[in-house]
Design an enzyme around this catalytic site. Structure first.
Site, PDB file in Angstrom:
ATOM      1  CG  ASP A   1       3.020   1.600  -0.616  1.00 48.07           C
ATOM      2  OD1 ASP A   1       1.858   1.744  -1.057  1.00 48.07           O
ATOM      3  OD2 ASP A   1       3.494   2.303   0.302  1.00 48.07           O
TER       4      ASP A   1
ATOM      5  CG  ASN B   1      -4.641  -1.982   2.221  1.00 46.68           C
ATOM      6  OD1 ASN B   1      -3.825  -2.797   1.797  1.00 46.68           O
ATOM      7  ND2 ASN B   1      -4.287  -0.747   2.559  1.00 46.68           N
TER       8      ASN B   1
END
Ligand code: IPE
Ligand code: IPE
Ligand code: MG
Length: 262
Positions: free
Chosen positions: A37, A85
C-alpha cells in the site's frame, strides 16, 4: 536457500547484510503475505500522477520476490488488486493491468530461473481476457517448479473467497455435519498452502482491507510507515527479524507462564 543465498543478493557491509546475519534460519516464517500500500501517496509526495507510484512499486515487487526466494520461504503472497479496487477510476485500473502484464513479461524468466511457482488468487473472471491469458501462461510455465510459491492476489477479496469456498463445499455435496475447518480450508484459493505466519502492510495503515481473512487468524502483523515503492529487501528482513522476537501463543499460555502457574 539460506544465509549464503541472501548474502549473495545484498551488498557486503550493508544494513541488510547485518540483519540477515542475525536471522535464525531454522525459525523463518513459512508464508509471508504483504499488503502493498501507499503507491498513490508516494507519487503525490513527488507531485507525480498516481500511476507513477504503481510503476515505481514494480521494483519493490522484484526485490521482495527475489529476497523471499533467497531466504527460502515456502509461500509469498502479494496483494496487488482488491475486489474493492474495481471502484477506482477506469484509467487507473487500466494502467495497473498494463503494469501487471509488463511485470509478467519482464520477470517470467527470473521466476523460472529461481524455480518459483507462480499462482494467482482472486475473482479472475472479472479480469480482461488478455490479462487472464497472460496470467494463465505464467502459471502454466511455472507449474512444475518446486521452489517458492508466489501467489499474486488480484481482484481478490477475503469475504468473496470465503463465500466461494462455501459454494464449492455445497457443490461437492459436503454434508453440514461433516464439514471441518480443515475441509473448509481445502476449498479456499490457498488450498494446500500453509497459512501466513507474517502479514506485512506498508504505508502505516492499521487494517487488513479484506485480505486473506480466514488464513490470517494467527498471523503476526508487522506494519511499516514506508510506502510500497520505497520497500526494499532490508524492510522484509527487518520484518522477519521482528517476527522472530514474537511469542506465538495461539491462545495457550507460554511455557514460562505455565511454569509460573504450577
Ligand atoms: C496500493 O497503493 C496499490 C493498490 C491498492 C492497487 P494505493 O494506490 O492504494 O496508494 P495509496 O493508498 O492511495 O497511497
Ligand atoms: C489494499 O489497499 C489493497 C491492496 C493493497 C491491493 P487499499 O489502498 O485498496 O486499501 P484501503 O482502501 O486503504 O483499505
Ligand atoms: Mg491504498
Amino acid at each position: 536457500m539460506a544465509l549464503v543465498d541472501v548474502l549473495a543478493g545484498v551488498l557486503s557491509g550493508s544494513p541488510e547484510e547485518a540483519v540477515a546475519r542475525r536471522l535464525d534460519f531454522d525459525r523463518l516464517p513459512k508464508h509471508v503475505a504483504i499488503i502493498m500500500d501507499g503507491n498513490g501517496r508516494w507519487a503525490a509526495e513527488r507531485h507525480l500522477p498516481r500511476v507513477e507510484g504503481h510503476r515505481a512499486g514494480i521494483e519493490s515487487v522484484r526485490q521482495t520476490v527475489e529476497t523471499s526466494a533467497r531466504l527460502g520461504l515456502s509461500v509469498l503472497t502479494l496483494y496487488a488488486f482488491s475486489v474493492e479496487n474495481w471502484k477506482r477510476p477506469v484509467p487507473e485500473v487500466t494502467a495497473l493491468m498494463g503494469l501487471l502484464r509488463h511485470y509478467l513479461r519482464a520477470e517470467l524468466k527470473t521466476l523460472l530461473r529461481n524455480n518459483i511457482q507462480f499462482r494467482v488468487i482472486g475473482q479472475l473472471e472479472r479480469l480482461s481476457r488478455e490479462v487472464r491469458e497472460e496470467l494463465e501462461a505464467a502459471v502454466d510455465r511455472t507449474r512444475t517448479n518446486s521452489g517458492m510459491v508466489f501467489n499474486i492476489a488480484l481482484s481478490y477479496g477475503g469475504r468473496a473467497e470465503i463465500v466461494d469456498a462455501a459454494r464449492q463445499a455445497l457443490a461437492h455435496g459436503v454434508k453440514p455435519e461433516a464439514l471441518t475447518e480443515e475441509m473448509f480450508a481445502s476449498f479456499l484459493y490457498t488450498s494446500g498452502q500453509p497459512d501466513p505466519d507474517l502479514l506485512i502492510r506498508t504505508s502505516g495503515e492499521m487494517r487488513v482491507s479484506n485480505f486473506l481473512l480466514w488464513q490470517i487468524a494467527y498471523a503476526e502483523i508487522w506494519v511499516t510507515d514506508t510506502f510500497w515503492p520505497d520497500f526494499r529487501a532490508r524492510h522484509l528482513l527487518d520484518a522477519v527479524a521482528d517476527y522472530q522476537k514474537r511469542d506465538r501463543r495461539y491462545g495457550a499460555v507460554t511455557s514460562d507462564s505455565a511454569e509460573a502457574l504450577k
